[in-house]
Motif scaffolding. Sequence first.
Motif, short mmCIF file in Angstrom:
data_model
loop_
_atom_site.label_atom_id
_atom_site.label_comp_id
_atom_site.label_asym_id
_atom_site.label_seq_id
_atom_site.Cartn_x
_atom_site.Cartn_y
_atom_site.Cartn_z
N ALA A 223 -8.31 9.95 -12.56
CA ALA A 223 -6.99 10.21 -11.98
C ALA A 223 -6.57 9.19 -10.95
N ASN A 224 -7.55 8.52 -10.37
CA ASN A 224 -7.26 7.59 -9.28
C ASN A 224 -7.62 6.15 -9.63
N GLY A 225 -7.38 5.82 -10.90
CA GLY A 225 -7.41 4.42 -11.30
C GLY A 225 -8.76 3.73 -11.39
N GLY B 296 1.69 9.43 -3.19
CA GLY B 296 0.23 9.57 -3.25
C GLY B 296 -0.28 9.12 -4.60
N GLY B 297 -1.47 8.53 -4.60
CA GLY B 297 -2.04 8.07 -5.86
C GLY B 297 -1.55 6.69 -6.26
N GLY B 298 -0.37 6.28 -5.76
CA GLY B 298 0.08 4.90 -5.92
C GLY B 298 0.80 4.54 -7.21
N ILE C 5 -4.96 -2.49 -5.27
CA ILE C 5 -5.17 -2.36 -6.72
C ILE C 5 -6.64 -2.00 -6.89
N LYS C 6 -6.90 -1.10 -7.85
CA LYS C 6 -8.27 -0.59 -7.97
C LYS C 6 -8.81 -0.68 -9.39
N GLY C 7 -10.12 -0.54 -9.48
CA GLY C 7 -10.78 -0.30 -10.77
C GLY C 7 -10.47 -1.32 -11.84
N GLY D 104 -3.51 10.69 8.15
CA GLY D 104 -4.79 9.98 8.20
C GLY D 104 -4.68 8.59 7.60
N GLU D 105 -3.94 8.49 6.49
CA GLU D 105 -3.78 7.19 5.83
C GLU D 105 -3.12 6.19 6.76
N ALA D 106 -2.07 6.64 7.46
CA ALA D 106 -1.31 5.74 8.33
C ALA D 106 -2.18 5.26 9.48
N HIS E 177 0.84 -1.20 0.00
CA HIS E 177 0.00 0.00 0.00
C HIS E 177 0.88 1.25 0.00
N TRP E 178 0.22 2.41 -0.10
CA TRP E 178 0.98 3.67 -0.09
C TRP E 178 0.39 4.63 0.94
N TRP E 179 -0.16 4.06 1.99
CA TRP E 179 -0.84 4.87 2.99
C TRP E 179 0.11 5.27 4.11
N ILE E 180 0.81 6.36 3.91
CA ILE E 180 1.81 6.78 4.92
C ILE E 180 1.57 8.18 5.48
N ASN F 88 -11.00 7.07 10.14
CA ASN F 88 -9.64 7.62 10.04
C ASN F 88 -9.27 8.04 8.62
N LYS F 89 -9.79 7.30 7.65
CA LYS F 89 -9.33 7.51 6.27
C LYS F 89 -10.00 8.70 5.60
N GLY F 90 -11.18 9.10 6.11
CA GLY F 90 -11.88 10.23 5.48
C GLY F 90 -12.94 9.75 4.51
N TYR G 118 -16.14 8.88 -7.69
CA TYR G 118 -15.74 7.94 -6.63
C TYR G 118 -14.40 7.26 -6.87
N VAL G 119 -13.79 6.91 -5.75
CA VAL G 119 -12.61 6.03 -5.74
C VAL G 119 -12.94 4.94 -4.72
N ILE G 120 -12.81 3.71 -5.14
CA ILE G 120 -13.02 2.61 -4.19
C ILE G 120 -11.69 1.90 -4.01
N ASP G 121 -11.11 2.03 -2.83
CA ASP G 121 -9.87 1.33 -2.56
C ASP G 121 -10.19 -0.14 -2.34
N SER G 122 -9.32 -0.99 -2.89
CA SER G 122 -9.57 -2.42 -2.69
C SER G 122 -8.24 -3.15 -2.62
C1 GAL Z 1 -5.73 7.45 -3.91
C2 GAL Z 1 -6.25 6.40 -2.97
C3 GAL Z 1 -6.58 7.00 -1.67
C4 GAL Z 1 -5.46 7.87 -1.15
C5 GAL Z 1 -4.85 8.75 -2.23
C6 GAL Z 1 -3.62 9.52 -1.81
O1 GAL Z 1 -5.41 6.89 -5.13
O2 GAL Z 1 -7.39 5.84 -3.53
O3 GAL Z 1 -6.88 5.98 -0.76
O4 GAL Z 1 -4.52 7.09 -0.55
O5 GAL Z 1 -4.56 8.01 -3.36
O6 GAL Z 1 -2.55 8.68 -1.52
#
Ligand code: GAL
Length: 416
Positions: A374-376, A63-65, A87-89, A36-38, A30-33, A334-336, A296-300
């Motif tokens: 933009a977010n996959g 960010g964005g991965g 991985i998304k979408g 809030g992400e962490a 993941h890239w949640w650092i 926590n994540k928003g 929408y963005v759905i993290d998975s």
């Molecule tokens: C997005 C992801 C979000 C957030 C953001 C910034 O692509 O869906 O969960 O982490 O990047 O890193």
Amino acid sequence: MKVHHLAMLAVVCLQALAAPARAGEIEVLHWWISGGEARAAQALKASMQAKGHTWKDFVVAGGGGDSAITVLKSRVLSGNAPAAAQIKGPSLQAWASTGVLASINDVAKAEHWDELLPKVVSEQMKFKGDYIAVPVNVHRVNWLWLNPAVFARTGAKPPSNWDEFFIAAETLKKAGVIALAHGGQTWQDLTLFETVALGVGGPEFYRKALVQLNPAELSGATMEAVLSTFKRIKPYTDKNSPGRDWNLATAMVIKGEAGMQFMGDWAKGEFLAAGSLPGKGFICTPAPGSAKAFIYVIDSFAMFKLKNPANTVAQKDLASAVMSPEFQEVFNLNKGSIPVRMGQKMDKFDDCAKASALDFTAAAKSAALLPSVANGMAVSSAVEGAIKEVVSQFWNSDRMTPAEAMQKMVSAAKAR
Ligand code: GAL
């Protein structure tokens, strides 16, 4: 037997019941650092450790991965896949078609995921009818975050349409404040661009141009208006914006150095982690012109085929934990974001999240629920990458005209 011996025995028995058949290791990319992400990622780690498994972070910053996915590709190619990866979408289908993902249908069937998830989500989590991923949340992209103290101090008014946005931006700028905190990275440029595209062109235009990649829409009069509005925003950003991480841009709003930021609601996780409260330290408002629509963005987490049976147990426990109501609540607080599981209680969530939940359902009914490019979530990663390049070139160039950008956009849509 003394009382404390009995108590000890009870604890040991309970632990034996709680422990999985075999404790395994779960490695998660993941890239949640950021703040809030962490905190959100920590909730996932804790729930796995509570089941007796060992958590292994596979973190690739950015960010964005985009960087994370590049590293993931090389790990998988060398035969060393993690248990799960963010991985998304449409990429889920692309990864599944290479045969590296594992079915988690047994968990999904036993727990009735089909009934717990909106169809638009469950369809994306499946490949040829099998669940290969578990969804975590629903993020909304088309938000504008603003600092009410800065607005009050400068006399700027929170905007609800683009005219008002430029008036507010001008007021902030004249008062010597950075009007808009922006991070000049390609995924953030495109995040801003798609928000403008929705606000200026509306949901139908967004879908035809950016999801269906219709060449006439990509190069028509509406797109020209979108590009002009997008470019008009640039003078309200600061000269240090190139390369800036999104969370540092959020920090500028938190500290009152900047008045506003356009960003998905992972930004809310930053405000909250910094102790800033909704309605007080920050205000969330739908981006101009997009109140009734929802990008929408759905993290998975996609699940990879594993050789070690104990790790497969841990992997299935992860899938089950992610879908549990307890986890959906603590993670999303926590994540928003908001829970992806339907029928979830929202009483602990703030007004931004409550609005998001209502708007998600309403937008789904009025064809205004749109995937983030933009977010996959919307197009192949090749097309997404190519569009990002064009949008950033246009944003950064003093010379590129909207006509040239549109021509490049039409070619970008054909990227393979
Ligand atoms: C997005 C992801 C979000 C957030 C953001 C910034 O692509 O869906 O969960 O982490 O990047 O890193």
